[in-house]
Design an enzyme around this catalytic site. Sequence first.
Site, short mmCIF file in Angstrom:
data_model
loop_
_atom_site.label_atom_id
_atom_site.label_comp_id
_atom_site.label_asym_id
_atom_site.label_seq_id
_atom_site.Cartn_x
_atom_site.Cartn_y
_atom_site.Cartn_z
CB SER A 1 -0.90 0.02 1.23
OG SER A 1 -1.54 1.27 1.37
CG HIS B 1 -4.05 -1.64 -1.65
ND1 HIS B 1 -5.10 -2.44 -2.03
CD2 HIS B 1 -4.52 -0.84 -0.66
CE1 HIS B 1 -6.16 -2.16 -1.29
NE2 HIS B 1 -5.84 -1.18 -0.46
CG ASP C 1 -5.43 2.53 0.85
OD1 ASP C 1 -6.34 1.70 0.68
OD2 ASP C 1 -4.35 2.26 1.39
CG MET D 1 -8.56 7.15 2.26
SD MET D 1 -7.67 7.16 3.83
CE MET D 1 -6.69 5.66 3.68
CG HIS E 1 -9.39 0.14 -0.53
ND1 HIS E 1 -8.84 -0.10 0.72
CD2 HIS E 1 -10.74 0.11 -0.34
CE1 HIS E 1 -9.79 -0.26 1.60
NE2 HIS E 1 -10.96 -0.14 0.99
CG MET F 1 -11.35 3.13 2.05
SD MET F 1 -10.05 3.06 3.30
CE MET F 1 -8.60 3.11 2.24
CG MET G 1 -11.53 -2.97 5.34
SD MET G 1 -10.05 -2.45 4.45
CE MET G 1 -9.27 -1.36 5.66
N GLY H 1 -9.06 4.06 6.93
CA GLY H 1 -8.83 5.50 7.04
C GLY H 1 -7.41 5.91 7.32
CG PHE H 2 -5.89 7.36 9.88
CD1 PHE H 2 -5.22 8.54 9.57
CD2 PHE H 2 -7.20 7.42 10.29
CE1 PHE H 2 -5.86 9.76 9.66
CE2 PHE H 2 -7.86 8.64 10.39
CZ PHE H 2 -7.19 9.82 10.08
N GLY H 3 -3.13 4.38 7.92
CA GLY H 3 -2.16 3.30 7.92
C GLY H 3 -1.54 3.11 9.29
CG ASP I 1 -5.87 -2.68 3.49
OD1 ASP I 1 -4.84 -2.47 4.15
OD2 ASP I 1 -6.40 -1.82 2.77
N GLY I 2 -4.58 -4.34 6.47
CA GLY I 2 -4.46 -3.76 7.79
C GLY I 2 -3.59 -4.57 8.72
N GLY I 3 -2.44 -4.03 9.07
CA GLY I 3 -1.57 -4.68 10.04
C GLY I 3 -0.88 -5.93 9.54
N GLY J 1 1.46 -2.24 4.16
CA GLY J 1 1.94 -0.87 4.00
C GLY J 1 3.21 -0.60 4.76
CB SER J 2 3.80 0.49 8.25
OG SER J 2 3.03 -0.52 8.89
#
Length: 224
Positions: A11, A34, A36, A38, A67, A69, A138, A143-145, A176-178, A198-199
């Site tokens: 991401s 990916h 995002d 928003m 994606h 959002m 999700m 909304g936030f990485g 998606d997420g973590g 992402g991170s």
Amino acid sequence: MRFMSIQIAPSILSADFANLERDLRAISTADMVHVDVMDHHFVPNLTLGEPVVERICQVTDLPVDVHLMIEDPDRWAPEFAKLGVASVTFHTGAVHAPVRLARQLHNMGVKACLAVRPAEPVEPIFDILEEFDMILVMTVEPGFGGQKFLDNQMAKTRRLRNEISARGLGTHIQVDGGVSPTTAPIVAEAGADVLVAGSAVYAAYDPAKAIDQIRRAAQERYRD
């Protein structure tokens, strides 16, 4: 267990937007990128719009997975599909006519994907699963990485994988997420085969090595 390839989708929400082309080159070993989008309404954050997405498509060889959002994806998803993206994801909580929109995207030569937030069940979409190329579960609030992985979403992922397998569908499950080398085996064991990271990728000293670590960790535990 049937062998199936795990796909990694870094991401760019965690990339350096001032050096975006450089950071796209850094993930060339991934399966897709990916992106995002928003709108400051459906989610509290604001990211980027059509001109930037179009330019991303022009400077990367990777398939671009957008994606959305945003509010009113029925109106805006086809506009993003015109930019050269490979797939467009929209949310169950925002779309008014998901089947009609999915078919419109397919007619435009773009994959259609449906996303569910942590508090939303997957069972209501079982009857329209065949209309979608991928379902995004999700594993953080959108909304936030950089958020903490919600492992309570794995039961939902398993139910979705069971339904897809029972009906012999080819629908992918994206999470998606973590996602990291630590959590990748957890989501893969639950049945996800497309992992957004992402991170874990962009905070690594070597993004390509991080992609490989996530892929290998997930592949060893994937359940079909």
